[in-house]
Design a protein around this motif. Structure first.
Motif, PDB file in Angstrom:
ATOM      1  N   GLY A  19     -20.393  -1.789   2.735  1.00  0.00           N
ATOM      2  CA  GLY A  19     -19.362  -1.956   3.759  1.00  0.00           C
ATOM      3  C   GLY A  19     -18.086  -2.546   3.202  1.00  0.00           C
ATOM      4  N   ILE A  20     -18.223  -3.552   2.343  1.00  0.00           N
ATOM      5  CA  ILE A  20     -17.040  -4.157   1.725  1.00  0.00           C
ATOM      6  C   ILE A  20     -16.322  -3.147   0.837  1.00  0.00           C
ATOM      7  N   ALA A  21     -17.103  -2.389   0.056  1.00  0.00           N
ATOM      8  CA  ALA A  21     -16.495  -1.375  -0.815  1.00  0.00           C
ATOM      9  C   ALA A  21     -15.762  -0.325   0.005  1.00  0.00           C
ATOM     10  N   ALA A  22     -16.356   0.097   1.128  1.00  0.00           N
ATOM     11  CA  ALA A  22     -15.705   1.099   1.980  1.00  0.00           C
ATOM     12  C   ALA A  22     -14.417   0.568   2.570  1.00  0.00           C
ATOM     13  N   VAL A  23     -14.419  -0.695   2.987  1.00  0.00           N
ATOM     14  CA  VAL A  23     -13.198  -1.292   3.542  1.00  0.00           C
ATOM     15  C   VAL A  23     -12.100  -1.364   2.483  1.00  0.00           C
ATOM     16  N   LEU A  24     -12.477  -1.758   1.268  1.00  0.00           N
ATOM     17  CA  LEU A  24     -11.489  -1.853   0.194  1.00  0.00           C
ATOM     18  C   LEU A  24     -10.922  -0.487  -0.179  1.00  0.00           C
ATOM     19  N   LEU A  25     -11.794   0.513  -0.282  1.00  0.00           N
ATOM     20  CA  LEU A  25     -11.359   1.835  -0.737  1.00  0.00           C
ATOM     21  C   LEU A  25     -10.617   2.602   0.346  1.00  0.00           C
ATOM     22  N   PHE A  26     -11.108   2.531   1.586  1.00  0.00           N
ATOM     23  CA  PHE A  26     -10.543   3.350   2.655  1.00  0.00           C
ATOM     24  C   PHE A  26      -9.520   2.612   3.511  1.00  0.00           C
ATOM     25  N   GLY A  27      -9.564   1.283   3.483  1.00  0.00           N
ATOM     26  CA  GLY A  27      -8.643   0.528   4.321  1.00  0.00           C
ATOM     27  C   GLY A  27      -7.570  -0.221   3.565  1.00  0.00           C
ATOM     28  N   VAL A  28      -7.984  -1.033   2.606  1.00  0.00           N
ATOM     29  CA  VAL A  28      -7.031  -1.905   1.911  1.00  0.00           C
ATOM     30  C   VAL A  28      -6.179  -1.129   0.903  1.00  0.00           C
ATOM     31  N   ALA A  29      -6.818  -0.327   0.055  1.00  0.00           N
ATOM     32  CA  ALA A  29      -6.091   0.378  -1.005  1.00  0.00           C
ATOM     33  C   ALA A  29      -4.972   1.270  -0.467  1.00  0.00           C
ATOM     34  N   PRO A  30      -5.200   2.094   0.573  1.00  0.00           N
ATOM     35  CA  PRO A  30      -4.096   2.927   1.075  1.00  0.00           C
ATOM     36  C   PRO A  30      -2.939   2.123   1.643  1.00  0.00           C
ATOM     37  N   LEU A  31      -3.217   0.903   2.121  1.00  0.00           N
ATOM     38  CA  LEU A  31      -2.144   0.078   2.668  1.00  0.00           C
ATOM     39  C   LEU A  31      -1.370  -0.658   1.587  1.00  0.00           C
ATOM     40  N   VAL A  32      -2.057  -1.028   0.522  1.00  0.00           N
ATOM     41  CA  VAL A  32      -1.441  -1.852  -0.528  1.00  0.00           C
ATOM     42  C   VAL A  32      -0.700  -1.013  -1.558  1.00  0.00           C
ATOM     43  N   PHE A  33      -1.287   0.099  -1.976  1.00  0.00           N
ATOM     44  CA  PHE A  33      -0.735   0.886  -3.076  1.00  0.00           C
ATOM     45  C   PHE A  33       0.223   1.958  -2.571  1.00  0.00           C
ATOM     46  N   SER A  34       1.174   2.282  -3.430  1.00  0.00           N
ATOM     47  CA  SER A  34       2.082   3.389  -3.160  1.00  0.00           C
ATOM     48  C   SER A  34       1.347   4.713  -3.376  1.00  0.00           C
ATOM     49  N   GLU A  35       2.009   5.808  -3.035  1.00  0.00           N
ATOM     50  CA  GLU A  35       1.385   7.114  -3.203  1.00  0.00           C
ATOM     51  C   GLU A  35       1.020   7.373  -4.665  1.00  0.00           C
ATOM     52  N   PHE A  36       1.911   6.969  -5.571  1.00  0.00           N
ATOM     53  CA  PHE A  36       1.648   7.177  -6.995  1.00  0.00           C
ATOM     54  C   PHE A  36       0.460   6.347  -7.455  1.00  0.00           C
ATOM     55  N   ARG A  37       0.437   5.060  -7.083  1.00  0.00           N
ATOM     56  CA  ARG A  37      -0.659   4.186  -7.502  1.00  0.00           C
ATOM     57  C   ARG A  37      -1.969   4.593  -6.846  1.00  0.00           C
ATOM     58  N   LEU A  38      -1.917   5.101  -5.626  1.00  0.00           N
ATOM     59  CA  LEU A  38      -3.134   5.533  -4.963  1.00  0.00           C
ATOM     60  C   LEU A  38      -3.710   6.778  -5.647  1.00  0.00           C
ATOM     61  N   SER A  39      -2.828   7.674  -6.042  1.00  0.00           N
ATOM     62  CA  SER A  39      -3.284   8.841  -6.796  1.00  0.00           C
ATOM     63  C   SER A  39      -3.852   8.428  -8.139  1.00  0.00           C
ATOM     64  N   LEU A  40      -3.248   7.411  -8.746  1.00  0.00           N
ATOM     65  CA  LEU A  40      -3.755   6.892 -10.017  1.00  0.00           C
ATOM     66  C   LEU A  40      -5.137   6.273  -9.831  1.00  0.00           C
ATOM     67  N   LEU A  41      -5.326   5.571  -8.715  1.00  0.00           N
ATOM     68  CA  LEU A  41      -6.637   4.997  -8.429  1.00  0.00           C
ATOM     69  C   LEU A  41      -7.669   6.103  -8.208  1.00  0.00           C
ATOM     70  N   GLY A  42      -7.253   7.207  -7.567  1.00  0.00           N
ATOM     71  CA  GLY A  42      -8.157   8.342  -7.405  1.00  0.00           C
ATOM     72  C   GLY A  42      -8.619   8.894  -8.738  1.00  0.00           C
ATOM     73  N   LYS A  43      -7.715   8.936  -9.705  1.00  0.00           N
ATOM     74  CA  LYS A  43      -8.072   9.356 -11.063  1.00  0.00           C
ATOM     75  C   LYS A  43      -9.101   8.411 -11.671  1.00  0.00           C
ATOM     76  N   PHE A  44      -8.908   7.117 -11.472  1.00  0.00           N
ATOM     77  CA  PHE A  44      -9.850   6.139 -12.020  1.00  0.00           C
ATOM     78  C   PHE A  44     -11.214   6.241 -11.333  1.00  0.00           C
ATOM     79  N   LEU A  45     -11.214   6.584 -10.048  1.00  0.00           N
ATOM     80  CA  LEU A  45     -12.487   6.748  -9.343  1.00  0.00           C
ATOM     81  C   LEU A  45     -13.284   7.914  -9.919  1.00  0.00           C
ATOM     82  N   CYS A  46     -12.580   8.935 -10.387  1.00  0.00           N
ATOM     83  CA  CYS A  46     -13.272  10.043 -11.059  1.00  0.00           C
ATOM     84  C   CYS A  46     -13.963   9.553 -12.324  1.00  0.00           C
ATOM     85  N   PHE A  47     -13.290   8.698 -13.077  1.00  0.00           N
ATOM     86  CA  PHE A  47     -13.919   8.114 -14.267  1.00  0.00           C
ATOM     87  C   PHE A  47     -15.121   7.258 -13.883  1.00  0.00           C
ATOM     88  N   ALA A  48     -15.011   6.564 -12.744  1.00  0.00           N
ATOM     89  CA  ALA A  48     -16.116   5.713 -12.302  1.00  0.00           C
ATOM     90  C   ALA A  48     -17.333   6.544 -11.925  1.00  0.00           C
TER      91      ALA A  48
END
Length: 368
Positions: free
Chosen positions: A15-44
């Protein structure tokens, strides 16, 4: 009672991971940084599979770039065909420049979205299963298996460079659509990030279930004493093949998501260096834990992006030094340190509790 508490802790963690990934990250990061995080999630996603095969099964997989590249190229082929159809062309743009007027035969099936998705799942899994049976049945393990898997990654990268029908050294790039959605639209790019985040949570849940099952116990037993497992009547080769196939499947799915998120897939994402980079993240995070590979892969990738912008030449040396320090002094990774501290504190609390229960010798002697 302890099992119930463990389940609640697991659900709370997801639940905490879902809140961070789906709620906090889109609000905190810009479009570029969010896309960059998506790239890192692929590595994960790749790292979770490596954690299962290497951390639990003891298989040093140095060729996950092979399956990552297979998934990425198959997705890229479909996206290029779809882009060509949108503009009314028979072949992708790079083939037109090369003078090719007819789509190669092995490209044609990837015009179907359903075939592409099935191929991304089945082809790498079938290759990994066939390779695993051929290798593990012959009891190839340790450094020999690592060298073999690394050689496959190098061979595939060299093969892709020479294939002009796959873009050569440039690979496949400039994707414009993703299953009918325009990739230039920020909402659609955010959708890709959400897909990557959801897949990562599913992958972690699957691996956790495998670790908690009887199969997970057998996998650890094979890692620690393969001959003993064989003596008990189990075939260690079959147990290894399952973990290796699952890791290959995860890598292929990650590559398929990587292609539209980043916008290209090339031989540079397939060879030896990316395969080692996947391994470094897992080792630093903690290969024997569930979340260690995830956090390690994201952390290393983020640090590479951050520091390589300022210190491009020094980052490679820093990454190598960090890997040497972790492997040499903290073989369980940073997540293993947390587990070690927790065990020591628990042992200390138990010792203090036992000492409080012991009666004072003088008081016992003074009792009539």
């Amino acid at each position: 009672m302890r099992t119930l508490i463990g389940r609640w802790q697991t659900w709370a963690g997801f639940g905490i991971a879902a809140v961070l990934l789906f709620g906090v990250a889109p609000l905190v990061f810009s479009e570029f940084r969010l896309s960059l995080l998506g790239k890192f999630l692929c590595f994960a996603i790749v790292a979770v599979g490596i954690g299962l095969a290497w951390g639990r099964g003891g298989m040093l997989v140095l060729g996950q770039g092979v399956f990552f590249g297979l998934g990425g190229y198959m997705m890229g082929m479909h996206l290029k065909i779809a882009d060509a159809q949108v503009f009314g062309n028979d072949v992708p743009d790079f083939m037109q420049i090369a003078g090719v007027r007819e789509l190669p035969g092995y490209w044609a099936p990837f015009a179907s979205p359903a075939f592409t998705l099935l191929a991304i799942v089945l082809v790498p899994a079938a290759i990994a299963a066939a390779l695993g049976f051929g290798v593990f049945k012959r009891r190839v393990k340790g450094a020999y298996f690592a060298i073999l898997s690394q050689a496959l990654a190098a061979a595939l990268a060299i093969l892709l460079v020479g294939q002009t029908s796959l873009g050569g050294s440039n690979g496949l790039n400039r994707f414009r659509t993703f299953f009918g959605f325009t990739l230039n639209d920020p909402a659609n790019r955010r959708m890709l990030y959400f897909i990557a985040a959801g897949v990562l949570l599913i992958v972690v849940a699957v691996v956790r279930q495998l670790m908690q099952s009887r199969y997970g116990e057998l996998l650890v037993a094979v890692r620690d004493g393969e001959e003993r497992v064989r003596f008990l009547g189990y075939d260690p080769a079959n147990i290894k093949v399952v973990a290796y196939t699952v890791a290959a499947l995860f890598a292929s799915v990650a590559g398929a998501l990587f292609a539209p998120i980043v916008g290209f897939i090339a031989p540079s994402q397939v060879g030896i260096l990316p395969s080692i980079a996947f391994l470094i993240g897992v080792a630093i995070g903690g290969r024997t834990t569930l979340l260690g590979p995830v956090l390690g892969a994201i952390g290393v990738a983020w640090a590479q992006t951050l520091f390589s912008e300022r210190f491009p030449s020094e980052w490679t040396y820093a990454q190598g030094l960090l890997f040497i320090v972790v492997v040499g002094f903290f073989p369980a990774g940073f997540a293993g340190l947390a587990v070690l501290f927790k065990r020591r504190r628990k042992a200390k609390d138990s010792a203090e509790a036992e000492s409080e229960k012991e009666p004072d010798a003088e008081k016992v002697g003074a009792t009539p």
